[in-house]
Design a protein around this motif. Structure first.
Motif, PDB file in Angstrom:
ATOM      1  N   ARG A 283      -3.576  -8.079  -3.687  1.00  0.00           N
ATOM      2  CA  ARG A 283      -4.725  -8.962  -3.904  1.00  0.00           C
ATOM      3  C   ARG A 283      -6.004  -8.348  -3.326  1.00  0.00           C
ATOM      4  NH1 ARG A 283      -2.407 -15.049  -2.490  1.00  0.00           N
ATOM      5  NH2 ARG A 283      -1.008 -15.232  -4.289  1.00  0.00           N
ATOM      6  N   ARG A 284      -5.890  -7.775  -2.148  1.00  0.00           N
ATOM      7  CA  ARG A 284      -7.054  -7.164  -1.521  1.00  0.00           C
ATOM      8  C   ARG A 284      -7.526  -5.965  -2.331  1.00  0.00           C
ATOM      9  NH1 ARG A 284     -10.464  -9.011   2.593  1.00  0.00           N
ATOM     10  NH2 ARG A 284     -11.252  -7.265   3.852  1.00  0.00           N
ATOM     11  N   ALA A 285      -6.596  -5.153  -2.782  1.00  0.00           N
ATOM     12  CA  ALA A 285      -6.954  -3.955  -3.537  1.00  0.00           C
ATOM     13  C   ALA A 285      -7.650  -4.303  -4.847  1.00  0.00           C
ATOM     14  CB  ALA A 285      -5.704  -3.122  -3.815  1.00  0.00           C
ATOM     15  N   ALA A 286      -7.224  -5.399  -5.460  1.00  0.00           N
ATOM     16  CA  ALA A 286      -7.834  -5.800  -6.732  1.00  0.00           C
ATOM     17  C   ALA A 286      -9.208  -6.436  -6.544  1.00  0.00           C
ATOM     18  CB  ALA A 286      -6.902  -6.771  -7.458  1.00  0.00           C
ATOM     19  N   ALA A 287      -9.462  -7.000  -5.363  1.00  0.00           N
ATOM     20  CA  ALA A 287     -10.694  -7.763  -5.148  1.00  0.00           C
ATOM     21  C   ALA A 287     -11.810  -6.966  -4.505  1.00  0.00           C
ATOM     22  CB  ALA A 287     -10.377  -8.995  -4.285  1.00  0.00           C
ATOM     23  N   ARG A 288     -11.517  -5.780  -3.947  1.00  0.00           N
ATOM     24  CA  ARG A 288     -12.515  -5.026  -3.202  1.00  0.00           C
ATOM     25  C   ARG A 288     -12.870  -3.714  -3.904  1.00  0.00           C
ATOM     26  NH1 ARG A 288     -14.216  -6.739   2.130  1.00  0.00           N
ATOM     27  NH2 ARG A 288     -13.700  -8.958   2.083  1.00  0.00           N
ATOM     28  N   THR A 289     -14.138  -3.360  -3.811  1.00  0.00           N
ATOM     29  CA  THR A 289     -14.630  -2.108  -4.398  1.00  0.00           C
ATOM     30  C   THR A 289     -15.198  -1.223  -3.305  1.00  0.00           C
ATOM     31  OG1 THR A 289     -15.161  -3.169  -6.512  1.00  0.00           O
ATOM     32  CG2 THR A 289     -16.289  -1.089  -6.012  1.00  0.00           C
ATOM     33  N   ALA A 290     -14.874   0.047  -3.347  1.00  0.00           N
ATOM     34  CA  ALA A 290     -15.416   1.019  -2.391  1.00  0.00           C
ATOM     35  C   ALA A 290     -15.672   2.339  -3.107  1.00  0.00           C
ATOM     36  CB  ALA A 290     -14.447   1.233  -1.231  1.00  0.00           C
ATOM     37  N   LYS A 293     -15.449   2.251  -7.140  1.00  0.00           N
ATOM     38  CA  LYS A 293     -14.309   1.784  -7.933  1.00  0.00           C
ATOM     39  C   LYS A 293     -13.413   0.879  -7.084  1.00  0.00           C
ATOM     40  CE  LYS A 293     -11.580   6.032  -7.157  1.00  0.00           C
ATOM     41  NZ  LYS A 293     -10.882   7.148  -7.838  1.00  0.00           N
ATOM     42  N   PRO A 294     -12.630   0.002  -7.734  1.00  0.00           N
ATOM     43  CA  PRO A 294     -11.774  -0.914  -6.975  1.00  0.00           C
ATOM     44  C   PRO A 294     -10.795  -0.146  -6.079  1.00  0.00           C
ATOM     45  CG  PRO A 294     -11.871  -1.537  -9.295  1.00  0.00           C
ATOM     46  CD  PRO A 294     -12.524  -0.195  -9.180  1.00  0.00           C
ATOM     47  N   LEU A 295     -10.472  -0.735  -4.969  1.00  0.00           N
ATOM     48  CA  LEU A 295      -9.484  -0.118  -4.085  1.00  0.00           C
ATOM     49  C   LEU A 295      -8.169   0.119  -4.823  1.00  0.00           C
ATOM     50  CD1 LEU A 295      -9.984  -2.059  -0.714  1.00  0.00           C
ATOM     51  CD2 LEU A 295     -10.730   0.254  -1.271  1.00  0.00           C
ATOM     52  N   ARG A 297      -7.698   1.338  -7.530  1.00  0.00           N
ATOM     53  CA  ARG A 297      -7.720   2.613  -8.266  1.00  0.00           C
ATOM     54  C   ARG A 297      -7.814   3.804  -7.334  1.00  0.00           C
ATOM     55  NH1 ARG A 297     -12.395   2.169 -12.471  1.00  0.00           N
ATOM     56  NH2 ARG A 297     -11.783   4.358 -12.785  1.00  0.00           N
ATOM     57  N   GLN A 298      -7.840   3.553  -6.031  1.00  0.00           N
ATOM     58  CA  GLN A 298      -7.843   4.649  -5.063  1.00  0.00           C
ATOM     59  C   GLN A 298      -6.414   5.184  -4.909  1.00  0.00           C
ATOM     60  OE1 GLN A 298     -10.625   5.768  -3.849  1.00  0.00           O
ATOM     61  NE2 GLN A 298     -12.097   4.085  -4.011  1.00  0.00           N
ATOM     62  N   GLY A 299      -6.264   6.491  -5.009  1.00  0.00           N
ATOM     63  CA  GLY A 299      -4.927   7.081  -5.006  1.00  0.00           C
ATOM     64  C   GLY A 299      -4.123   6.760  -3.761  1.00  0.00           C
ATOM     65  N   VAL A 300      -4.763   6.803  -2.591  1.00  0.00           N
ATOM     66  CA  VAL A 300      -4.008   6.561  -1.365  1.00  0.00           C
ATOM     67  C   VAL A 300      -3.499   5.132  -1.302  1.00  0.00           C
ATOM     68  CG1 VAL A 300      -6.049   5.941   0.022  1.00  0.00           C
ATOM     69  CG2 VAL A 300      -4.027   6.897   1.134  1.00  0.00           C
ATOM     70  N   VAL A 301      -4.294   4.195  -1.818  1.00  0.00           N
ATOM     71  CA  VAL A 301      -3.869   2.790  -1.825  1.00  0.00           C
ATOM     72  C   VAL A 301      -2.681   2.614  -2.762  1.00  0.00           C
ATOM     73  CG1 VAL A 301      -4.560   0.437  -2.431  1.00  0.00           C
ATOM     74  CG2 VAL A 301      -6.144   1.926  -1.178  1.00  0.00           C
ATOM     75  N   GLN A 302      -2.723   3.251  -3.908  1.00  0.00           N
ATOM     76  CA  GLN A 302      -1.589   3.171  -4.830  1.00  0.00           C
ATOM     77  C   GLN A 302      -0.322   3.735  -4.204  1.00  0.00           C
ATOM     78  OE1 GLN A 302      -3.029   5.242  -8.292  1.00  0.00           O
ATOM     79  NE2 GLN A 302      -4.217   3.487  -9.034  1.00  0.00           N
ATOM     80  N   GLU A 303      -0.478   4.823  -3.440  1.00  0.00           N
ATOM     81  CA  GLU A 303       0.687   5.404  -2.765  1.00  0.00           C
ATOM     82  C   GLU A 303       1.262   4.429  -1.738  1.00  0.00           C
ATOM     83  OE1 GLU A 303      -0.461   9.121  -1.093  1.00  0.00           O
ATOM     84  OE2 GLU A 303      -0.917  10.041  -3.036  1.00  0.00           O
ATOM     85  N   LYS A 355       0.009  -0.428   7.047  1.00  0.00           N
ATOM     86  CA  LYS A 355      -0.777  -0.043   5.873  1.00  0.00           C
ATOM     87  C   LYS A 355      -1.553  -1.239   5.329  1.00  0.00           C
ATOM     88  CE  LYS A 355       0.659   4.271   5.574  1.00  0.00           C
ATOM     89  NZ  LYS A 355       1.655   4.288   6.674  1.00  0.00           N
ATOM     90  N   ALA A 356      -0.954  -2.426   5.366  1.00  0.00           N
ATOM     91  CA  ALA A 356      -1.651  -3.619   4.904  1.00  0.00           C
ATOM     92  C   ALA A 356      -2.848  -3.935   5.796  1.00  0.00           C
ATOM     93  CB  ALA A 356      -0.688  -4.806   4.862  1.00  0.00           C
ATOM     94  N   VAL A 357      -2.674  -3.771   7.099  1.00  0.00           N
ATOM     95  CA  VAL A 357      -3.794  -3.951   8.028  1.00  0.00           C
ATOM     96  C   VAL A 357      -4.901  -2.967   7.689  1.00  0.00           C
ATOM     97  CG1 VAL A 357      -4.518  -3.645  10.429  1.00  0.00           C
ATOM     98  CG2 VAL A 357      -2.426  -4.919   9.913  1.00  0.00           C
ATOM     99  N   GLN A 358      -4.545  -1.708   7.457  1.00  0.00           N
ATOM    100  CA  GLN A 358      -5.535  -0.673   7.155  1.00  0.00           C
ATOM    101  C   GLN A 358      -6.317  -1.024   5.895  1.00  0.00           C
ATOM    102  OE1 GLN A 358      -5.825   1.584   9.388  1.00  0.00           O
ATOM    103  NE2 GLN A 358      -7.184   3.121   8.500  1.00  0.00           N
ATOM    104  N   LEU A 359      -5.622  -1.529   4.904  1.00  0.00           N
ATOM    105  CA  LEU A 359      -6.267  -1.876   3.643  1.00  0.00           C
ATOM    106  C   LEU A 359      -7.235  -3.042   3.808  1.00  0.00           C
ATOM    107  CD1 LEU A 359      -6.568  -1.471   0.619  1.00  0.00           C
ATOM    108  CD2 LEU A 359      -4.463  -2.761   0.278  1.00  0.00           C
ATOM    109  N   HIS A 360      -6.965  -3.942   4.741  1.00  0.00           N
ATOM    110  CA  HIS A 360      -7.825  -5.099   4.966  1.00  0.00           C
ATOM    111  C   HIS A 360      -8.971  -4.806   5.925  1.00  0.00           C
ATOM    112  CE1 HIS A 360      -4.596  -7.268   2.969  1.00  0.00           C
ATOM    113  NE2 HIS A 360      -5.355  -8.349   2.950  1.00  0.00           N
ATOM    114  N   GLY A 361      -9.013  -3.598   6.480  1.00  0.00           N
ATOM    115  CA  GLY A 361     -10.096  -3.243   7.375  1.00  0.00           C
ATOM    116  C   GLY A 361     -10.145  -4.159   8.590  1.00  0.00           C
ATOM    117  N   ALA A 362     -11.352  -4.589   8.976  1.00  0.00           N
ATOM    118  CA  ALA A 362     -11.502  -5.447  10.148  1.00  0.00           C
ATOM    119  C   ALA A 362     -10.728  -6.753   9.984  1.00  0.00           C
ATOM    120  CB  ALA A 362     -12.982  -5.739  10.391  1.00  0.00           C
TER     121      ALA A 362
END
Length: 404
Positions: A283-290, A293-295, A297-303, A355-362
């Motif tokens: 959900r976070r990856a689909a809702a955030r852009t950095a 492009k959306p998170l 679509r970032q290769g590391v997030v997909q991994e 990894k989920a914490v990292q994806l959500h940042g702060a």
């Protein structure tokens, strides 16, 4: 083993998933608000009792107990996917179903080793969800990864036992409804067999000499919903000799019997925690852009997401195999697999949550998402019920023995 869930499991899964969607998830924010407004941090939010009443009404009660005399009569294999679902909301769901530690292990202990009077006085109200309990084994002054190290003394004096010692990280002892402590100590400290020196006694929490000294924090959390983790001092505590659990010298064996099912229950719930982490990541990856492009679509997030899915599917299969073995050949026959899941599951789930914490940042380290608290719980389970290294040592010795 058959990989398909049977009809009863599927029916219960449907009921439980509906209960989670309709009541548990919506109650998470309300429970936090009620707890923050309570006079004491240990007061139970009213919504928790509402959830318990609704779970009983829906027939979702004591699902963990394998026997029909006390529980739903499910096998370990049937219960595993249900425990996984409750792991998605570990603060509320297990308690709502009366399937929360340490009460589950204590109820199993009393059912297996308790006298009829002990069961009447303590097991029956625990099964009804009227009281809570604690299991007092770990001590601060010895390496408690070796349970034979306990120093608490349990000395016979006529028709009573006198208990003196200090325990810590005693889960549930701060809960306002905690009425009974199951205390492990030494009745025969100089006995020739170090595994026959220990015994267990039942100690009502309001017994003179029992001091709940402080709440122990776990990565800053006090785990209010489960009654915290207390430092407990027992200063000349006297209980009737009839409060002995089993026989003198049987404490170590009883502890091992108690901890086996608890280890697999923790692993089942951990998989649910991982599933919720994957859902939040997606959900976070689909809702955030950095960076344009959306998170998602970032290769590391997909991994991260792909690796998490692979790991969860592997863990689930191993946990289900372990549950099946416990049902078919018993806990002793499933010893290797129980230790394998206890090593692999907390470690892997903690990594997924990281990894989920990292994806959500702060947001990942704060209170607006459950990830930080879930990570703390998963990391703690690398210590609870035996640290990784103890299980690795035992498993390796068994494996080496096969080739000696």
């Amino acid at each position: 083993m058959d990989f398909a869930y049977d009809a009863r499991t599927e029916e219960l899964r449907g009921r439980l998933l509906a209960f989670m969607d309709e009541h548990v998830y919506p109650a998470e924010a309300a429970a936090e608000e009620q707890r923050a407004a309570a006079a004491s941090p240990w007061d139970v939010p009213p919504v928790v009792e509402e959830l318990k009443a609704e779970a009983r009404r829906r027939g979702l009660w004591n699902l963990f107990f394998p026997g029909e005399r006390y529980g739903a009569g499910l096998t370990n294999l049937q219960y595993a996917p249900l425990a996984e679902i409750t792991g998605r909301s570990p603060q509320l769901a297990p308690t709502a179903l009366n399937c929360a530690a340490p009460d589950t292990g204590n109820m199993e202990l009393l059912a297996q080793f308790g006298t009829e009077e002990q069961r009447r006085r303590w097991l029956e109200p625990l099964l009804a969800g009227e009281i809570r309990s604690a299991f007092a084994m770990t001590e601060p002054d010895v390496a408690s990864s070796d349970a034979t190290n306990v120093q608490t003394r349990i000395e016979r004096d006529g028709d009573e036992y006198v208990i003196t010692g200090r325990k810590w990280y005693i889960s549930g002892a701060l809960h306002p409804d905690c009425r009974i402590l199951i205390v492990m100590g030494k009745t025969d400290p100089d006995g020739p067999d170090v595994r026959r020196q220990q015994s267990m006694v039942l100690v009502p929490r309001d017994t003179p000499g029992v001091e709940i000294r402080r709440a122990m924090r776990v990565y800053g959390y006090e785990d209010h919903y489960h009654g915290g983790h207390a430092e407990v001092v027992l200063d000349g505590v006297r209980v009737p000799a009839t409060h002995l659990v089993g026989e003198e010298g049987g404490g170590f064996a009883i502890a091992q019997a108690r901890l086996g099912p608890g280890r697999i229950h923790h692993c089942m719930r951990l998989i649910g925690m991982a599933e919720r982490a994957i859902e939040l990541m997606c959900r976070r990856a689909a809702a955030r852009t950095a960076f344009g492009k959306p998170l998602a679509r970032q290769g590391v997030v997909q991994e991260w997401i792909a690796d998490a899915r692979v790991a969860v599917e592997q863990l689930r299969l191993l946990v289900l195999k372990t549950a099946w073995l416990m049902d078919t050949v018993g806990n002793r026959g499933a010893h290797t697999e129980i230790q394998a899941i206890k090593i692999a599951t907390p470690r892997t789930v903690a990594d997924i949550l990281d990894k989920a914490v990292q994806l959500h940042g702060a947001g990942g380290v704060g209170q607006d998402f459950p990830l930080a608290e879930l990570w703390a719980a998963a990391r703690t389970l690398r210590l609870a019920d035996g640290p990784d290294e103890v299980h690795q040592r035992s498993l390796a010795r068994r494996e080496l023995g096969r080739h000696a």
